[in-house]
Design an enzyme around this catalytic site. Structure first.
Site, PDB file in Angstrom:
ATOM      1  N   THR A  30      62.785 -38.699  26.135  1.00 32.83           N
ATOM      2  CA  THR A  30      63.739 -38.533  27.240  1.00 32.83           C
ATOM      3  C   THR A  30      63.461 -39.597  28.300  1.00 32.83           C
ATOM      4  OG1 THR A  30      63.962 -36.174  26.850  1.00 32.83           O
ATOM      5  CG2 THR A  30      64.477 -36.932  29.068  1.00 32.83           C
ATOM      6  N   GLY A  31      64.529 -40.044  28.955  1.00 37.92           N
ATOM      7  CA  GLY A  31      64.361 -41.013  30.039  1.00 37.92           C
ATOM      8  C   GLY A  31      65.175 -42.262  29.763  1.00 37.92           C
ATOM      9  N   SER A  32      65.187 -43.158  30.741  1.00 36.63           N
ATOM     10  CA  SER A  32      66.046 -44.339  30.622  1.00 36.63           C
ATOM     11  C   SER A  32      65.568 -45.284  29.521  1.00 36.63           C
ATOM     12  CB  SER A  32      66.107 -45.078  31.963  1.00 36.63           C
ATOM     13  OG  SER A  32      64.810 -45.500  32.345  1.00 36.63           O
ATOM     14  N   THR A  33      64.264 -45.310  29.231  1.00 40.09           N
ATOM     15  CA  THR A  33      63.756 -46.186  28.167  1.00 40.09           C
ATOM     16  C   THR A  33      64.040 -45.561  26.801  1.00 40.09           C
ATOM     17  OG1 THR A  33      61.969 -46.650  29.736  1.00 40.09           O
ATOM     18  CG2 THR A  33      61.784 -47.647  27.553  1.00 40.09           C
ATOM     19  N   ASP A  88      55.633 -42.808  32.392  1.00 42.83           N
ATOM     20  CA  ASP A  88      55.670 -43.304  33.774  1.00 42.83           C
ATOM     21  C   ASP A  88      54.501 -44.233  34.051  1.00 42.83           C
ATOM     22  OD1 ASP A  88      58.016 -41.774  34.705  1.00 42.83           O
ATOM     23  OD2 ASP A  88      56.748 -40.100  34.100  1.00 42.83           O
ATOM     24  N   GLY A  99      56.638 -37.330  32.588  1.00 43.27           N
ATOM     25  CA  GLY A  99      57.314 -36.197  33.205  1.00 43.27           C
ATOM     26  C   GLY A  99      58.187 -36.544  34.386  1.00 43.27           C
ATOM     27  N   GLU A 107      58.413 -32.680  25.537  1.00 43.57           N
ATOM     28  CA  GLU A 107      57.814 -33.962  25.107  1.00 43.57           C
ATOM     29  C   GLU A 107      56.383 -33.744  24.611  1.00 43.57           C
ATOM     30  OE1 GLU A 107      60.237 -37.084  27.978  1.00 43.57           O
ATOM     31  OE2 GLU A 107      58.354 -36.260  28.678  1.00 43.57           O
ATOM     32  N   LYS A 125      54.708 -50.362  33.818  1.00 40.07           N
ATOM     33  CA  LYS A 125      54.084 -49.049  33.586  1.00 40.07           C
ATOM     34  C   LYS A 125      52.591 -49.140  33.241  1.00 40.07           C
ATOM     35  CE  LYS A 125      58.173 -46.898  33.858  1.00 40.07           C
ATOM     36  NZ  LYS A 125      58.832 -46.183  32.808  1.00 40.07           N
TER      37      LYS A 125
HETATM   38  C1  5RP Z   1      60.560 -37.786  30.990  1.00 39.59           C
HETATM   39  C2  5RP Z   1      59.501 -38.802  30.800  1.00 39.59           C
HETATM   40  C3  5RP Z   1      59.947 -40.210  30.700  1.00 39.59           C
HETATM   41  O1  5RP Z   1      59.543 -40.722  29.468  1.00 39.59           O
HETATM   42  C4  5RP Z   1      59.327 -40.990  31.822  1.00 39.59           C
HETATM   43  O2  5RP Z   1      59.670 -40.382  33.051  1.00 39.59           O
HETATM   44  C5  5RP Z   1      59.795 -42.452  31.816  1.00 39.59           C
HETATM   45  O3  5RP Z   1      61.145 -42.508  32.164  1.00 39.59           O
HETATM   46  P1  5RP Z   1      61.928 -43.877  32.226  1.00 39.59           P
HETATM   47  O4  5RP Z   1      61.963 -44.425  30.845  1.00 39.59           O
HETATM   48  O5  5RP Z   1      63.283 -43.499  32.761  1.00 39.59           O
HETATM   49  O6  5RP Z   1      61.170 -44.779  33.185  1.00 39.59           O
HETATM   50  O7  5RP Z   1      58.330 -38.527  30.708  1.00 39.59           O
HETATM   51  O8  5RP Z   1      60.011 -36.516  31.168  1.00 39.59           O
END
Ligand code: 5RP
Length: 227
Positions: A30-33, A88, A99, A107, A125
């Protein structure tokens, strides 16, 4: 030079998707990546790849379904072959802080069942020590003030995550306490301590769960390998 984070995320996603093999059970982060991965897998499915996927959030499930990726109930599989997810923060020894997107509970469960947990990130990161990013702690709402006080006793300053002046609610109906512990010298010890607080459902320290981190750097990638 300006770093193009979106390009780095996309590079990491494309590299990670090369590891997915036909007929595997694939965990979707989950998340933008991680969303870039879902789109890449969607293209492969359109081209004939057969996999079964397990999403880590309602958002990811909705996107995967819209791309005709077949989803499977996690309780019908004994293991997940490969999962691709974001983070993150990560350290080169593959400890993770996750998270930020609020999906840490699923996750972590998906990661725990996964043989090959691949984490993909942009170059912002990587850290020497986790903890600049506040640590998300998922709690049942009934316990939230108790957990806030317990985290404070352990040196963590927490705040319930809010959206539009209301507590953010996770897919499982819980709250998240974003907690600042400063830089975390011993993530495994802190993980054990937080796990012992009644009312905590999960926290964002992922220790010994990642097999590899693929980090986008400009228009290429760097891979950190653990076990
Ligand atoms: C979601 C996560 C995401 O993987 C984490 O927050 C990174 O997000 P993004 O890819 O948007 O930077 O742990 O619960």
């Amino acid at each position: 030079m300006m770093v193009d984070k979106e390009q780095e995320k996309q590079m990491a996603a494309k590299e990670a998707v090369k590891l997915v093999k036909p007929n595997q059970v694939v965990g979707l982060g989950t998340g933008s990546t991680a969303m870039y991965v879902v789109h890449e897998i969607g293209k492969l499915v359109q081209a004939g790849l057969q996999i079964r996927a397990i999403p880590t959030s309602d958002r990811t499930a909705a996107l995967a379904t819209s791309l005709d990726i077949t989803l499977v109930d996690i309780n019908t599989v004994e293991a997940i072959d490969i999962t691709i997810d974001g983070a993150d923060e990560f350290t080169p020894d593959l400890s993770l802080l996750k998270g930020g997107g609020g999906a840490l509970l699923k996750e972590k469960i998906v990661a725990s069942l996964t043989r090959e947990e691949i984490i993909i990130t942009d170059s912002s990161k990587q850290v020497a020590q986790l903890g600049k990013f506040p640590l998300p702690v998922e709690v049942i709402p009934f316990a939230s003030n108790y957990v806030l006080r317990q985290l404070a006793l352990q040196g963590g300053t927490g705040q319930i995550r809010m959206v539009d002046s209301q507590p953010f609610i996770t897919d499982e109906g819980n709250y998240i306490i974003d907690t600042n512990f400063g830089l975390i010298a011993d993530p495994a010890a802190l993980s054990n301590t937080i796990n012992q607080v009644n009312g905590v459902v999960a926290h964002g320290l992922f220790i010994k769960l990642a097999s590899k981190v693929i980090m986008g750097v400009g228009d290429s990638t760097v891979t950190f390998s653990g076990k």
